[in-house]
Design a protein around this motif. Structure first.
Motif, PDB file in Angstrom:
ATOM      1  N   LEU A  91       6.515  -1.527   5.203  1.00 51.59           N
ATOM      2  CA  LEU A  91       6.370  -0.614   6.337  1.00 51.59           C
ATOM      3  C   LEU A  91       4.991  -0.733   6.981  1.00 51.59           C
ATOM      4  O   LEU A  91       4.864  -0.651   8.211  1.00 51.59           O
ATOM      5  N   ALA A  92       3.969  -0.957   6.173  1.00 48.76           N
ATOM      6  CA  ALA A  92       2.622  -1.139   6.719  1.00 48.76           C
ATOM      7  C   ALA A  92       2.555  -2.403   7.566  1.00 48.76           C
ATOM      8  O   ALA A  92       1.930  -2.416   8.642  1.00 48.76           O
ATOM      9  N   ALA A  93       3.214  -3.480   7.110  1.00 51.54           N
ATOM     10  CA  ALA A  93       3.222  -4.738   7.879  1.00 51.54           C
ATOM     11  C   ALA A  93       3.971  -4.560   9.200  1.00 51.54           C
ATOM     12  O   ALA A  93       3.531  -5.061  10.245  1.00 51.54           O
ATOM     13  N   LEU A  94       5.091  -3.846   9.174  1.00 48.34           N
ATOM     14  CA  LEU A  94       5.839  -3.593  10.412  1.00 48.34           C
ATOM     15  C   LEU A  94       5.003  -2.763  11.392  1.00 48.34           C
ATOM     16  O   LEU A  94       4.991  -3.030  12.599  1.00 48.34           O
ATOM     17  N   ALA A  95       4.312  -1.762  10.879  1.00 47.22           N
ATOM     18  CA  ALA A  95       3.473  -0.925  11.745  1.00 47.22           C
ATOM     19  C   ALA A  95       2.327  -1.741  12.330  1.00 47.22           C
ATOM     20  O   ALA A  95       2.012  -1.609  13.523  1.00 47.22           O
ATOM     21  N   ALA A  96       1.704  -2.591  11.524  1.00 49.89           N
ATOM     22  CA  ALA A  96       0.574  -3.398  11.993  1.00 49.89           C
ATOM     23  C   ALA A  96       0.986  -4.325  13.135  1.00 49.89           C
ATOM     24  O   ALA A  96       0.196  -4.583  14.046  1.00 49.89           O
ATOM     25  N   ASP A  97       2.220  -4.815  13.106  1.00 52.17           N
ATOM     26  CA  ASP A  97       2.716  -5.674  14.186  1.00 52.17           C
ATOM     27  C   ASP A  97       2.712  -4.956  15.532  1.00 52.17           C
ATOM     28  O   ASP A  97       2.742  -5.585  16.586  1.00 52.17           O
ATOM     29  N   HIS A  98       2.716  -3.627  15.504  1.00 51.54           N
ATOM     30  CA  HIS A  98       2.739  -2.825  16.725  1.00 51.54           C
ATOM     31  C   HIS A  98       1.443  -2.026  16.905  1.00 51.54           C
ATOM     32  O   HIS A  98       1.416  -1.024  17.610  1.00 51.54           O
ATOM     33  N   ILE A 149       1.638   6.115   7.854  1.00 43.38           N
ATOM     34  CA  ILE A 149       1.110   7.165   6.985  1.00 43.38           C
ATOM     35  C   ILE A 149       2.274   7.816   6.256  1.00 43.38           C
ATOM     36  O   ILE A 149       3.285   8.157   6.869  1.00 43.38           O
ATOM     37  N   HIS A 150       2.144   7.975   4.946  1.00 42.12           N
ATOM     38  CA  HIS A 150       3.192   8.558   4.103  1.00 42.12           C
ATOM     39  C   HIS A 150       2.632   9.811   3.428  1.00 42.12           C
ATOM     40  O   HIS A 150       2.135   9.742   2.306  1.00 42.12           O
ATOM     41  N   PRO A 151       2.679  10.957   4.083  1.00 38.94           N
ATOM     42  CA  PRO A 151       2.043  12.141   3.486  1.00 38.94           C
ATOM     43  C   PRO A 151       2.615  12.540   2.138  1.00 38.94           C
ATOM     44  O   PRO A 151       1.883  13.015   1.267  1.00 38.94           O
TER      45      PRO A 151
END
Length: 196
Positions: free
Chosen positions: A79-86, A91-93
């Motif tokens: 999920l962090a890699a997918l977010a970084a692409d954008h 953040i996972h509270p």
């Protein structure tokens, strides 16, 4: 919270000898119908062996087992890699170490007794009552198994996955169902990659 009878069964299972927990977990695991019999037996053995090692208390399970699982680490990294692409930050509270340690300290033995209790305690002052107490569960399979996925599955002639321990007719039935089991999605991706 959970009915008293359910809590009693959960506690009895947790206090049982490891061999008995292994047996009980192996009996109640959901089938993976697209695997052949040998592979299904192996999955039951591996998953029930893992389940039988889960610590007695919820706080120990969270701190000493779940936190270091490949499942959590892979999900968070992906999920962090997918977010970084954008150009975003994921953040996972509820997976934040401070939040988890606080929850484990507040509910050391059995954890939260229900989803409703957890929601009420964690975000009860932020969400409407109907959200806190809802009985339905979100389902996201349709986002991952779209019309394009169904087209690939329909056109598949059964070849291309011969080296895997599969029951091909059962896999075809799984992919043709109205509700497709999400655990089979990676196989469709594998099939697509092999046929590119």
């Amino acid at each position: 919270g959970l009915p008293l009878q359910h809590r009693a069964r959960t506690m009895a299972a947790a206090l049982s000898p490891k061999w008995l927990r292994h047996y009980v977990y192996s009996r109640r695991l959901d089938a993976v119908p697209w695997l052949n019999k040998e592979a299904q037996s192996e999955v039951r053995r591996l998953v029930s062996s893992y389940e039988a090692t889960i610590p007695l208390t919820w706080s120990a399970a969270v701190r000493n087992l779940w936190w270091s699982t490949r499942y959590r680490l892979a999900a968070e990294t992906t999920l962090a890699a997918l977010a970084a692409d954008h150009d975003c930050q994921m953040i996972h509270p509820f997976v934040d170490p401070d939040v988890l340690l606080s929850a484990a300290s507040e509910h050391p033995f059995a954890g939260f007794t229900s989803r409703t209790e957890a929601m009420a305690e964690l975000v009860g002052d932020l969400l409407p009552e109907e959200v806190i107490h809802r009985r339905s569960k979100a389902e996201f399979s349709g986002v991952n198994f779209t019309d394009l996925s169904r087209q690939v599955a329909r056109q598949w002639n059964g070849d291309g996955l011969d080296d895997l321990p599969l029951d091909i007719p059962a896999l075809r039935r799984t992919w043709q169902a109205d509700f497709v089991d999400a655990r089979s999605f990676l196989l469709l991706q594998e099939l697509w990659l092999r046929n590119r």
